[in-house]
Write an enzyme that holds these catalytic residues in place. Structure first.
Site, PDB file in Angstrom:
ATOM      1  CG  ASP A   6     -12.968  15.047  44.678  1.00 49.84           C
ATOM      2  OD1 ASP A   6     -13.858  14.266  44.311  1.00 49.84           O
ATOM      3  OD2 ASP A   6     -13.169  15.991  45.458  1.00 49.84           O
ATOM      4  CE  LYS A   9     -12.333   7.894  44.578  1.00 53.54           C
ATOM      5  NZ  LYS A   9     -11.921   9.284  44.889  1.00 53.54           N
ATOM      6  N   GLY A  33     -18.354  11.705  43.487  1.00 51.87           N
ATOM      7  CA  GLY A  33     -18.553  12.315  42.174  1.00 51.87           C
ATOM      8  C   GLY A  33     -17.370  11.926  41.320  1.00 51.87           C
ATOM      9  CD  GLN A 220     -16.936   8.687  49.590  1.00 51.36           C
ATOM     10  OE1 GLN A 220     -17.089   7.513  49.900  1.00 51.36           O
ATOM     11  NE2 GLN A 220     -17.744   9.304  48.759  1.00 51.36           N
TER      12      GLN A 220
HETATM   13  P1  GDP Z   1     -12.732  10.956  41.623  1.00 43.51           P
HETATM   14  O1  GDP Z   1     -13.787  11.390  42.568  1.00 43.51           O
HETATM   15  O2  GDP Z   1     -11.542  10.380  42.290  1.00 43.51           O
HETATM   16  O3  GDP Z   1     -13.255  10.073  40.522  1.00 43.51           O
HETATM   17  O4  GDP Z   1     -12.223  12.290  40.912  1.00 43.51           O
HETATM   18  P2  GDP Z   1     -13.152  13.485  40.341  1.00 43.51           P
HETATM   19  O5  GDP Z   1     -13.775  13.018  39.077  1.00 43.51           O
HETATM   20  O6  GDP Z   1     -14.036  14.032  41.389  1.00 43.51           O
HETATM   21  O7  GDP Z   1     -12.060  14.602  40.086  1.00 43.51           O
HETATM   22  C1  GDP Z   1     -10.990  14.404  39.248  1.00 43.51           C
HETATM   23  C2  GDP Z   1     -11.086  15.406  38.062  1.00 43.51           C
HETATM   24  O8  GDP Z   1      -9.861  15.413  37.376  1.00 43.51           O
HETATM   25  C3  GDP Z   1     -12.141  15.030  37.047  1.00 43.51           C
HETATM   26  O9  GDP Z   1     -12.674  16.195  36.493  1.00 43.51           O
HETATM   27  C4  GDP Z   1     -11.353  14.246  36.010  1.00 43.51           C
HETATM   28  O10 GDP Z   1     -11.921  14.305  34.716  1.00 43.51           O
HETATM   29  C5  GDP Z   1     -10.040  14.979  36.042  1.00 43.51           C
HETATM   30  N1  GDP Z   1      -8.869  14.154  35.740  1.00 43.51           N
HETATM   31  C6  GDP Z   1      -8.651  12.848  36.051  1.00 43.51           C
HETATM   32  N2  GDP Z   1      -7.404  12.485  35.677  1.00 43.51           N
HETATM   33  C7  GDP Z   1      -6.829  13.577  35.124  1.00 43.51           C
HETATM   34  C8  GDP Z   1      -5.534  13.854  34.580  1.00 43.51           C
HETATM   35  O11 GDP Z   1      -4.646  13.006  34.533  1.00 43.51           O
HETATM   36  N3  GDP Z   1      -5.323  15.128  34.129  1.00 43.51           N
HETATM   37  C9  GDP Z   1      -6.267  16.113  34.174  1.00 43.51           C
HETATM   38  N4  GDP Z   1      -5.970  17.322  33.722  1.00 43.51           N
HETATM   39  N5  GDP Z   1      -7.499  15.879  34.678  1.00 43.51           N
HETATM   40  C10 GDP Z   1      -7.763  14.644  35.146  1.00 43.51           C
HETATM   41  P1  IMO Z   2     -15.163  11.030  45.591  1.00 46.63           P
HETATM   42  O1  IMO Z   2     -15.609   9.597  45.461  1.00 46.63           O
HETATM   43  C1  IMO Z   2     -14.130  14.435  48.088  1.00 46.63           C
HETATM   44  C2  IMO Z   2     -16.119  14.715  51.967  1.00 46.63           C
HETATM   45  C3  IMO Z   2     -17.060  15.885  52.170  1.00 46.63           C
HETATM   46  C4  IMO Z   2     -16.864  16.123  53.660  1.00 46.63           C
HETATM   47  C5  IMO Z   2     -16.710  14.708  54.204  1.00 46.63           C
HETATM   48  C6  IMO Z   2     -17.977  14.120  54.788  1.00 46.63           C
HETATM   49  O2  IMO Z   2     -15.649  11.905  44.492  1.00 46.63           O
HETATM   50  O3  IMO Z   2     -13.688  11.094  45.797  1.00 46.63           O
HETATM   51  P2  IMO Z   2     -20.176  13.128  53.660  1.00 46.63           P
HETATM   52  O4  IMO Z   2     -21.200  13.778  52.790  1.00 46.63           O
HETATM   53  O5  IMO Z   2     -19.503  11.961  53.034  1.00 46.63           O
HETATM   54  O6  IMO Z   2     -20.685  12.831  55.039  1.00 46.63           O
HETATM   55  O7  IMO Z   2     -19.052  14.276  53.872  1.00 46.63           O
HETATM   56  O8  IMO Z   2     -16.287  13.899  53.113  1.00 46.63           O
HETATM   57  N1  IMO Z   2     -16.406  13.876  50.777  1.00 46.63           N
HETATM   58  C7  IMO Z   2     -15.687  13.901  49.661  1.00 46.63           C
HETATM   59  N2  IMO Z   2     -14.655  14.685  49.297  1.00 46.63           N
HETATM   60  N3  IMO Z   2     -14.555  13.458  47.260  1.00 46.63           N
HETATM   61  C8  IMO Z   2     -15.566  12.644  47.619  1.00 46.63           C
HETATM   62  O9  IMO Z   2     -15.924  11.564  46.900  1.00 46.63           O
HETATM   63  C9  IMO Z   2     -16.207  12.877  48.850  1.00 46.63           C
HETATM   64  N4  IMO Z   2     -17.249  12.289  49.501  1.00 46.63           N
HETATM   65  C10 IMO Z   2     -17.343  12.901  50.687  1.00 46.63           C
HETATM   66  O10 IMO Z   2     -16.678  16.988  51.399  1.00 46.63           O
HETATM   67  O11 IMO Z   2     -15.647  16.792  53.877  1.00 46.63           O
HETATM   68 MG    MG Z   3     -14.915  13.075  43.053  1.00 45.25          MG
END
Ligand code: GDP
Ligand code: IMO
Ligand code: MG
Length: 424
Positions: A6, A9, A33, A220
């Site tokens: 999260d 990416k 996600g 991840q």
């Molecule tokens: P990922 O799994 O690494 O793709 O990250 P996620 O999408 O799960 O979580 C990142 C969250 O932060 C998402 O809701 C993005 O829209 C948001 N986001 C990404 N870059 C920025 C940023 O520079 N500033 C803010 N405020 N939000 C961001």
């Molecule tokens: P993105 O791509 C954050 C975490 C789960 C749990 C552990 C194992 O959005 O960064 P799993 O279902 O993979 O066996 O769970 O890994 N986890 C993540 N945490 N972002 C993710 O993906 C994750 N994918 C798995 O919360 O701790």
């Molecule tokens: Mg994510």
């Protein structure tokens, strides 16, 4: 991802796709996600590469990804509903192991057992990721290519179902699953996916031969890596950069650059150690301003200060050549910001390097450097010179400590809210 996932990416990949002919997922599954906000509209991607949001870009799901066919069709359908042409642009590797309904059942039933037995749950996403990878390395997985051969599929499925029903009923106190509905749904999904199935490694090789820029999108993060992460509180794949090769069929000498994505602070979903975790107003502020709720499970993310010991470790493991620092805007409004520069173990010994022993890591407390905070709103910053001096000092302190240039800075959720100096 250099942390526990999260990091942002998806947004970074979407932004960089402007310079790419293709985007490739190489590990993980729909536990990921990746949220993109484009012209104010939010899209969450789990299995399909974030490159899908740019017309004309080819998208690939490499052999290292575990694919739930039902989920994949649902995701394709949701993207088609917003007007995207997915089917002509997506190629799925024949060799991806399948996630089938019993994998998710096993995942959830095991978590329940861990919780009641006192072992402690991992906090998985419950999508069946771990059990599907177990079948892969156990050399008994059903793979995408098996969808093309109903008879072979049926034989393998019967054996696999027998094995897993044995555990579900005998060990986990769950109900057995029926063969027919799983088989029928898989065959139906196979029909629909068939035109999108092919030899991803070869297609990438051909693209590379033509000099095309190919972007590999990790899911991840480093600390969730099955080998290098905070085991057992990890996922079941390798989110570190080396998996871009094994998970697609591209050789290591073909990779030119590795961009590590790091949030300006740290979050973690699920259980497991997290040295810089905050249980105070600072942490709540990060959670609220950063809207730190999981894209896939909706769970609140645990928040803490940036951890340079862990970041240096991530840089080392993936050979990171440049960093994207996301969500810097979220840190506006703190009187002072902190970065962990070393740990102390239980015996009081200082550790500048990430400890390889889990028991040591579990007992580590961070030591911080404190920097003055800033109150300016960063959401309109597009150039390094737009940043207030204290925000720039924070960025410079990180780059100096990890010895890697920060070439992209996130200043908001929107597609264009970046300061971009990435070397392509
Ligand atoms: P990922 O799994 O690494 O793709 O990250 P996620 O999408 O799960 O979580 C990142 C969250 O932060 C998402 O809701 C993005 O829209 C948001 N986001 C990404 N870059 C920025 C940023 O520079 N500033 C803010 N405020 N939000 C961001
Ligand atoms: P993105 O791509 C954050 C975490 C789960 C749990 C552990 C194992 O959005 O960064 P799993 O279902 O993979 O066996 O769970 O890994 N986890 C993540 N945490 N972002 C993710 O993906 C994750 N994918 C798995 O919360 O701790
Ligand atoms: Mg994510």
């Amino acid at each position: 991802g250099t942390q526990w996932g999260d990091e942002g990416k998806g947004k970074v990949v979407d932004w960089l796709t402007d310079h790419a002919a293709a985007v490739v997922r190489f590990q993980g599954g729909h536990n990921a996600g990746h949220t993109l906000v484009i012209r104010g509209v939010k899209t969450a991607l789990q299995l399909i590469p974030s490159g899908i949001m740019r017309d004309g870009v080819a998208c690939f799901i490499g052999n290292g990804v575990v694919v739930d066919p039902a989920h994949l069709l649902g995701e394709i359908g949701r993207l088609e509903a917003i007007g995207l042409d997915v089917r002509s642009r997506l190629l799925i590797s024949e060799s991806c192991p399948l996630i089938l309904p019993f994998h998710a059942e096993l995942d959830r039933a095991r978590e329940r057992l861990r919780e009641t037995s006192g072992t402690g749950k991992i906090g998985t996403t419950g999508k069946g990721i771990g059990p599907a990878y177990e079948d892969k390395v156990g050399r008994r997985a059903l793979r995408v290519q098996d969808l093309k051969h109903p008879e072979r599929f049926a034989t393998k499925l019967r054996e696999l179902l027998e094995l897993h029903n044995f555990a579900l009923v005998g060990q986990l106190g769950a109900a057995a699953l029926e063969f027919e509905p799983i088989f029928d749904a898989a065959m139906q999904a196979g029909q629909s996916l068939r035109p999108m199935i092919g030899d991803v490694g070869y297609a990438l090789h051909k693209l590379h031969e033509r000099g095309a820029n190919i972007l590999f999108e990790g899911a991840q993060g480093t600390l969730l890596d099955i080998d290098h992460g905070t085991y057992p509180f990890v996922t079941s794949s390798n989110p570190t950069a080396g998996a871009a090769c094994t998970g697609t069929g591209i050789g290591p000498t073909r990779i030119d650059r590795v961009l590590g994505v790091t949030k300006a602070y740290v979050t973690r979903v699920g259980e497991g150690p997290f040295p810089t975790e905050l249980d105070d107003d600072d942490g709540r502020r990060m959670m609220e301003r950063g809207n730190e709720f999981g894209t896939t499970t909706g769970r609140q993310r645990r928040c803490g200060w940036l951890d340079l010991v862990a970041l240096r470790y991530a840089v080392r493991l993936s050979g990171v050549t440049q960093l994207a620092l996301t969500k810097l805007d979220v840190l506006s409004g703190f009187d002072r910001v902190r970065i962990a520069i070393r740990y102390r173990d239980r015996d009081g010994q200082a550790l500048s390097d990430f400890p390889y022993h889990q028991t040591v890591f579990h007992g580590c407390t961070p030591e911080y450097e404190e920097l003055p905070g800033w109150h300016e709103d960063l959401s309109g910053c597009r150039e390094p010179s737009d940043l207030p001096p204290r925000a720039r000092d924070y960025v410079d302190a990180i780059a100096a400590a990890v010895q890697v240039p920060i070439t992209l800075i996130g200043t908001g959720q929107g597609r264009h809210q970046v300061i971009d100096q990435v070397e392509i």
